[in-house]
Design a protein around this motif. Structure first.
Motif, PDB file in Angstrom:
ATOM      1  N   ASP A 269       0.870  -1.184   0.000  1.00 53.14           N
ATOM      2  CA  ASP A 269       0.000   0.000   0.000  1.00 53.14           C
ATOM      3  C   ASP A 269       0.900   1.224   0.000  1.00 53.14           C
ATOM      4  OD1 ASP A 269      -2.171  -1.589   0.216  1.00 53.14           O
ATOM      5  OD2 ASP A 269      -2.493  -1.289   2.356  1.00 53.14           O
TER       6      ASP A 269
ATOM      7  N   ASP B  60      -6.399 -14.484  -2.752  1.00 55.16           N
ATOM      8  CA  ASP B  60      -6.826 -15.164  -1.511  1.00 55.16           C
ATOM      9  C   ASP B  60      -6.181 -16.545  -1.399  1.00 55.16           C
ATOM     10  OD1 ASP B  60      -8.312 -12.968  -0.931  1.00 55.16           O
ATOM     11  OD2 ASP B  60     -10.225 -13.810  -1.608  1.00 55.16           O
TER      12      ASP B  60
ATOM     13  N   LYS C 200      -2.742 -16.200  -0.123  1.00 52.86           N
ATOM     14  CA  LYS C 200      -2.716 -15.795   1.300  1.00 52.86           C
ATOM     15  C   LYS C 200      -3.036 -16.959   2.236  1.00 52.86           C
ATOM     16  CE  LYS C 200      -3.731 -10.858   0.992  1.00 52.86           C
ATOM     17  NZ  LYS C 200      -4.816  -9.863   1.089  1.00 52.86           N
TER      18      LYS C 200
ATOM     19  N   THR D 240       2.082 -16.706   4.751  1.00 56.58           N
ATOM     20  CA  THR D 240       1.668 -15.581   5.593  1.00 56.58           C
ATOM     21  C   THR D 240       2.147 -14.282   4.955  1.00 56.58           C
ATOM     22  OG1 THR D 240       1.893 -17.026   7.475  1.00 56.58           O
ATOM     23  CG2 THR D 240       1.755 -14.658   7.947  1.00 56.58           C
TER      24      THR D 240
ATOM     25  N   ASP E  92       1.729 -10.020   5.085  1.00 58.09           N
ATOM     26  CA  ASP E  92       1.283  -8.862   5.868  1.00 58.09           C
ATOM     27  C   ASP E  92       0.064  -8.209   5.200  1.00 58.09           C
ATOM     28  OD1 ASP E  92       2.597  -6.952   8.087  1.00 58.09           O
ATOM     29  OD2 ASP E  92       1.572  -5.749   6.553  1.00 58.09           O
ATOM     30  N   GLU E  93      -0.827  -7.683   6.039  1.00 59.01           N
ATOM     31  CA  GLU E  93      -2.073  -7.051   5.534  1.00 59.01           C
ATOM     32  C   GLU E  93      -1.829  -5.908   4.562  1.00 59.01           C
ATOM     33  OE1 GLU E  93      -4.496  -5.517   8.674  1.00 59.01           O
ATOM     34  OE2 GLU E  93      -4.831  -7.526   9.476  1.00 59.01           O
ATOM     35  N   THR E  94      -0.679  -5.264   4.681  1.00 59.18           N
ATOM     36  CA  THR E  94      -0.378  -4.108   3.831  1.00 59.18           C
ATOM     37  C   THR E  94       0.142  -4.522   2.455  1.00 59.18           C
ATOM     38  OG1 THR E  94       1.868  -4.004   4.686  1.00 59.18           O
ATOM     39  CG2 THR E  94       0.220  -2.685   5.839  1.00 59.18           C
TER      40      THR E  94
ATOM     41  N   THR F 297      -0.174  -7.035  -1.120  1.00 56.41           N
ATOM     42  CA  THR F 297      -1.056  -7.816  -2.000  1.00 56.41           C
ATOM     43  C   THR F 297      -0.195  -8.603  -2.980  1.00 56.41           C
ATOM     44  OG1 THR F 297      -2.675  -6.032  -1.891  1.00 56.41           O
ATOM     45  CG2 THR F 297      -2.976  -7.655  -3.653  1.00 56.41           C
TER      46      THR F 297
END
Ligand SMILES: Cc1cc2nc3c(=O)[nH]c(=O)nc-3n(C[C@H](O)[C@H](O)[C@H](O)COP(=O)(O)O)c2cc1C
Length: 165
Positions: free
Chosen positions: A79, A122, A125, A129, A131-133, A135
């Motif tokens: 991001d 998805d 993911k 693992t 990180d949420e930030t 893609t």
């Protein structure tokens, strides 16, 4: 012959390891890619684990070739607020740089498309693992090719070019 003309997708690899110094060259070239406002929205995950590669081969139909690849690089898009709309374009440039450097290193490579397909993102993911930030953007399968002398088919077509003088 230029590296761009020499590069072809490789889907069959020999069972030979890719050394860390060669992997570093690939990553160095990836990170040398141009990016909007030089935002460099990339991170990379190098997958050497056979079990993980096999699981990733089920992310999509096109990913099945990972079954034969000794390593893969997952490119990850961060991001960023600098130039968010351009991030995928930057990531494509970084992915292409990996393919071109692979050609220079006599490696075969295959771009496996991920972004912007949510299902593939998805699926990845669920396997590694992330990180949420970040893609997942693409997976590049890499290894020494079973057939190093793949035919070069030039695609140059002057009809697709308009010159304004
Ligand atoms: C965005 C993108 C996604 C792709 N995804 C896949 C894929 O999932 N599986 C695959 O086998 N090839 C994939 N490819 C490779 C193309 O099929 C290949 O580049 C094209 O057929 C031209 O052949 P060449 O790479 O040998 O020049 C992808 C290429 C791009 C640029």
């Amino acid at each position: 012959m230029s590296l761009c003309l020499k590069r072809r997708s490789t889907r069959n690899f020999i069972d030979s390891p890719v050394h860390d110094d060669v992997i570093d060259q690939l990553l160095m070239s990836a990170m040398q890619a141009p990016s909007a406002k030089n935002q460099q929205p990339w991170e990379f995950m190098v997958i050497k684990n056979r079990e993980v590669l096999d699981r990733l081969s089920e992310v999509s139909n096109g990913a099945r070739h990972l079954k034969k690849a000794p390593i893969a690089i997952i490119t990850l898009m961060r991001d960023t607020k600098t130039s968010p709309y351009m991030r995928p374009v930057d990531m494509a440039a970084a992915t292409q740089n990996i393919l071109i450097e692979a050609t220079e290193q006599n490696l075969g490579s295959l771009w496996i498309g991920v972004y912007p397909l949510d299902e593939r993102i998805d699926n990845i993911k669920k396997i590694v693992t992330i990180d949420e930030t970040l893609t997942p953007f693409s997976i590049v399968a890499l290894g020494y090719p079973e057939n190093p002398n793949v035919e070069i088919k030039p695609r140059f077509d002057r009809n697709r070019v308009k010159v304004i003088e």
